[in-house]
Write a protein that holds these residues in place. Structure first.
Motif, mmCIF file in Angstrom:
data_model
loop_
_atom_site.group_PDB
_atom_site.id
_atom_site.type_symbol
_atom_site.label_atom_id
_atom_site.label_comp_id
_atom_site.label_asym_id
_atom_site.label_seq_id
_atom_site.Cartn_x
_atom_site.Cartn_y
_atom_site.Cartn_z
ATOM 1 N N VAL A 1 0.864 -1.174 0.000
ATOM 2 C CA VAL A 1 0.000 0.000 0.000
ATOM 3 C C VAL A 1 0.902 1.225 0.000
ATOM 4 N N ILE A 2 0.658 2.098 -0.977
ATOM 5 C CA ILE A 2 1.467 3.298 -1.167
ATOM 6 C C ILE A 2 0.651 4.506 -0.710
ATOM 7 N N ASP A 3 1.270 5.369 0.068
ATOM 8 C CA ASP A 3 0.598 6.565 0.592
ATOM 9 C C ASP A 3 0.601 7.664 -0.467
ATOM 10 N N LEU B 1 7.151 8.610 -3.105
ATOM 11 C CA LEU B 1 5.898 9.342 -3.280
ATOM 12 C C LEU B 1 5.410 10.006 -1.997
ATOM 13 N N ALA B 2 5.878 9.534 -0.849
ATOM 14 C CA ALA B 2 5.470 10.125 0.432
ATOM 15 C C ALA B 2 6.354 11.296 0.828
ATOM 16 N N ALA B 3 7.491 11.477 0.149
ATOM 17 C CA ALA B 3 8.419 12.553 0.493
ATOM 18 C C ALA B 3 7.755 13.901 0.260
ATOM 19 N N PRO B 4 7.811 14.799 1.232
ATOM 20 C CA PRO B 4 7.217 16.124 1.032
ATOM 21 C C PRO B 4 7.938 16.902 -0.052
ATOM 22 N N VAL B 5 7.235 17.772 -0.730
ATOM 23 C CA VAL B 5 7.817 18.613 -1.756
ATOM 24 C C VAL B 5 8.947 19.439 -1.130
ATOM 25 N N GLY B 6 10.080 19.472 -1.782
ATOM 26 C CA GLY B 6 11.211 20.247 -1.266
ATOM 27 C C GLY B 6 12.041 19.494 -0.245
ATOM 28 N N ALA B 7 11.697 18.209 0.014
ATOM 29 C CA ALA B 7 12.477 17.441 0.992
ATOM 30 C C ALA B 7 13.930 17.372 0.525
ATOM 31 N N GLY B 8 14.789 17.540 1.447
ATOM 32 C CA GLY B 8 16.225 17.462 1.141
ATOM 33 C C GLY B 8 16.821 18.795 0.710
ATOM 34 N N GLU C 1 -4.987 -0.308 -7.178
ATOM 35 C CA GLU C 1 -6.332 -0.231 -6.602
ATOM 36 C C GLU C 1 -6.401 1.000 -5.705
ATOM 37 N N PRO C 2 -7.165 2.018 -6.131
ATOM 38 C CA PRO C 2 -7.328 3.189 -5.267
ATOM 39 C C PRO C 2 -8.082 2.795 -3.994
ATOM 40 N N LEU C 3 -7.592 3.229 -2.855
ATOM 41 C CA LEU C 3 -8.236 2.934 -1.579
ATOM 42 C C LEU C 3 -9.027 4.155 -1.114
ATOM 43 N N ALA C 4 -9.998 3.920 -0.267
ATOM 44 C CA ALA C 4 -10.905 4.980 0.189
ATOM 45 C C ALA C 4 -10.171 6.129 0.878
ATOM 46 N N ASP C 5 -9.017 5.856 1.477
ATOM 47 C CA ASP C 5 -8.298 6.891 2.229
ATOM 48 C C ASP C 5 -7.292 7.667 1.374
ATOM 49 N N GLY C 6 -7.350 7.494 0.040
ATOM 50 C CA GLY C 6 -6.450 8.229 -0.841
ATOM 51 C C GLY C 6 -5.147 7.501 -1.133
ATOM 52 N N ARG C 7 -4.930 6.375 -0.477
ATOM 53 C CA ARG C 7 -3.736 5.578 -0.747
ATOM 54 C C ARG C 7 -4.028 4.624 -1.905
ATOM 55 N N THR C 8 -3.007 3.871 -2.327
ATOM 56 C CA THR C 8 -3.144 2.961 -3.460
ATOM 57 C C THR C 8 -2.488 1.625 -3.139
ATOM 58 N N ARG C 9 -3.207 0.552 -3.426
ATOM 59 C CA ARG C 9 -2.612 -0.787 -3.338
ATOM 60 C C ARG C 9 -2.019 -1.092 -4.721
ATOM 61 N N ILE C 10 -0.731 -1.428 -4.753
ATOM 62 C CA ILE C 10 -0.071 -1.859 -5.981
ATOM 63 C C ILE C 10 0.268 -3.328 -5.823
ATOM 64 N N SER C 11 0.030 -4.088 -6.877
ATOM 65 C CA SER C 11 0.408 -5.495 -6.845
ATOM 66 C C SER C 11 1.055 -5.876 -8.168
ATOM 67 N N MET C 12 1.881 -6.896 -8.082
ATOM 68 C CA MET C 12 2.523 -7.467 -9.258
ATOM 69 C C MET C 12 2.327 -8.968 -9.193
ATOM 70 N N HIS C 13 1.620 -9.510 -10.179
ATOM 71 C CA HIS C 13 1.426 -10.961 -10.282
ATOM 72 C C HIS C 13 2.377 -11.464 -11.360
ATOM 73 N N PHE C 14 3.423 -12.144 -10.917
ATOM 74 C CA PHE C 14 4.491 -12.643 -11.788
ATOM 75 C C PHE C 14 4.312 -14.134 -11.980
ATOM 76 N N VAL C 15 4.239 -14.563 -13.232
ATOM 77 C CA VAL C 15 4.235 -15.984 -13.575
ATOM 78 C C VAL C 15 5.352 -16.161 -14.593
ATOM 79 N N GLY C 16 6.411 -16.856 -14.192
ATOM 80 C CA GLY C 16 7.554 -16.967 -15.088
ATOM 81 C C GLY C 16 8.236 -18.311 -15.012
ATOM 82 N N THR C 17 8.759 -18.721 -16.162
ATOM 83 C CA THR C 17 9.527 -19.952 -16.268
ATOM 84 C C THR C 17 10.935 -19.585 -16.705
ATOM 85 N N PRO C 18 11.949 -20.056 -15.982
ATOM 86 C CA PRO C 18 13.323 -19.755 -16.379
ATOM 87 C C PRO C 18 13.644 -20.374 -17.739
#
Length: 162
Positions: free
Chosen positions: A11-13, A152-159, A103-120
């Protein structure tokens, strides 16, 4: 034959639009949050357009630390802008697919997922008999998602110093 089937998520803020923009930029070569594990280079088209081709390099010891480099090419096969990006691995050490979902969440955050199916493929078939490549994939993806969250959570001008 070993086939990996992994789903990694975080979940990304940040709103889905910002996460989507960062995902597409990274797949097109931004090198901002998936490094040191993976780097991407746009070969043709655009990463968020069907037919776009991206060279992927997995850096087993980090992008600046030598070690084995696992290379493969992904081709975008389906896009639902801002919500889903489907790729097929068409050349190199993996054959398979990945589906990125936002997936946008109700609180303004986002669920990101990666479904990987791979054969070497090629020499990676042999390596897969002695190393848990699925676990390594998940470790790299989850680390990248954590890095994306920090970016993405870093405030503008951080650093910046005044």
């Amino acid at each position: 034959m070993t086939t990996y089937d992994r789903i990694d998520e975080a979940v990304i803020d940040a709103p889905a639009a910002a996460v989507w923009e960062a995902l597409v930029a990274e797949l097109q070569g931004a090198k901002e949050w998936w490094v040191p594990h993976n780097t991407f280079e746009l070969l043709s088209g655009a990463a968020d357009r069907v037919g776009g081709r991206v060279a992927v390099t997995v850096h087993t010891k980090g992008s600046d630390n030598g070690g084995l480099k696992l290379r493969f090419t992904q081709r975008t096969v389906a896009v639902d802008p801002g919500r889903r990006l489907d790729v097929a691995y068409v050349d190199g050490v993996f054959r398979g697919t990945s589906v990125f979902r936002l997936e946008p969440l109700a609180d303004g955050r986002t669920r990101i997922s990666m479904h990987f199916v791979g054969t070497p493929s090629g020499f990676l078939k042999i390596l897969s008999k002695v190393a848990d490549l699925g676990a390594e994939h998940s470790k790299g993806a989850l680390s990248a998602f954590e890095s994306l969250g920090r970016k993405l959570a870093a405030p503008v001008g951080a650093g910046a110093r005044g």
